[in-house]
Design a protein around this motif. Sequence first.
Motif, short mmCIF file in Angstrom:
data_model
loop_
_atom_site.label_atom_id
_atom_site.label_comp_id
_atom_site.label_asym_id
_atom_site.label_seq_id
_atom_site.Cartn_x
_atom_site.Cartn_y
_atom_site.Cartn_z
N LEU A 1 -7.10 8.05 -2.57
CA LEU A 1 -6.85 7.79 -1.15
C LEU A 1 -5.65 6.89 -0.94
CD1 LEU A 1 -10.49 7.12 0.11
CD2 LEU A 1 -9.17 9.23 0.30
N ILE A 2 -5.56 5.82 -1.73
CA ILE A 2 -4.52 4.82 -1.52
C ILE A 2 -4.31 4.02 -2.80
CG2 ILE A 2 -6.10 3.04 -0.66
CD1 ILE A 2 -2.77 3.70 1.01
N SER A 3 -3.12 3.54 -2.96
CA SER A 3 -2.75 2.67 -4.06
C SER A 3 -2.27 1.35 -3.47
CB SER A 3 -1.63 3.33 -4.88
OG SER A 3 -1.02 2.40 -5.72
N VAL A 4 -2.64 0.24 -4.10
CA VAL A 4 -2.19 -1.07 -3.67
C VAL A 4 -1.57 -1.73 -4.90
CG1 VAL A 4 -2.81 -3.19 -2.46
CG2 VAL A 4 -4.21 -1.16 -2.15
N ASN A 5 -0.30 -2.14 -4.79
CA ASN A 5 0.43 -2.66 -5.93
C ASN A 5 0.90 -4.08 -5.71
OD1 ASN A 5 0.65 -0.07 -7.51
ND2 ASN A 5 1.55 0.55 -5.57
N CYS B 1 0.85 -1.19 0.00
CA CYS B 1 0.00 0.00 0.00
C CYS B 1 0.89 1.24 0.00
CB CYS B 1 -0.88 0.04 1.25
SG CYS B 1 -2.15 -1.22 1.28
N GLY B 2 0.43 2.27 -0.68
CA GLY B 2 1.17 3.52 -0.70
C GLY B 2 0.26 4.69 -1.01
N LYS B 3 0.66 5.85 -0.59
CA LYS B 3 -0.13 7.06 -0.87
C LYS B 3 0.08 7.47 -2.31
CE LYS B 3 -0.42 8.76 3.74
NZ LYS B 3 -0.58 9.90 4.58
N VAL B 4 -0.96 8.04 -2.90
CA VAL B 4 -0.90 8.54 -4.26
C VAL B 4 -0.87 10.05 -4.18
CG1 VAL B 4 -2.05 8.56 -6.50
CG2 VAL B 4 -2.24 6.55 -5.03
#
Length: 163
Positions: free
Chosen positions: A47-51, A37-40
Motif C-alpha cells: 500500500l505504502i512505503s515510508v523511508n 511516504c511513497g507508493k510502491v
Amino acid sequence: MRKYLIILLVVLAAGCIFKGHYEGQGISFDYPMGWECGKVMDLPGALISVNSPSGDAQVIIFKERANTSLENRYLEYTRNLPANLSGYCYRQVSNRTLTVDGSKAYELVYTIGCDPTQTSQQTRLVILQKGDYFYIIACKTAPGNFNRENPNFDIIINSLAIL
C-alpha cells in the motif's frame, strides 16, 4: 549560554513531538518528521512505503485478502521464512503478541545476511487482521541501526488505523 541551551532543548523536544501523518488507501498512521511516504509499484499488495531521510530504514505496509486465520498466517510466516531465506542465514531474534488498532497482532523480528556480499538486514514484521484482510507491516534496517530506528517503527505501528 543558558539561553542557547534552552533553545537547543526546545528544538530537540520538538523533533520528538512533531510527526507527519498519512491517510489513504484505507489506512492512516503517523510517521517520524522528515520521513517520506511513497507508493510502491513493484511489490504485490504493498500500500505504502515510508523511508527515513537517510534511506537506512524503511517501513512497507501490505494488504492481502485473508484466506485463513491470523494464527495460521503467522504460522505460515514462521515456517516459510526460515526455508525461503536459509541461503541468507535467516535468524529469528524474537516474537511476541501485541495490539495494533485494537486488534491482536503477531510480531516477528529476524535478521538476514551471511557475509559481506549479502546485505545484512533486520526486519520487524507485524501481522494483524481487520475484517477480510491481513495487514503486514515490514520495518527494515541494518542490524546495527535497529535499536536506534525501533522507536520510529513504533510511531508507525502504534498509530496505524484501518479506515
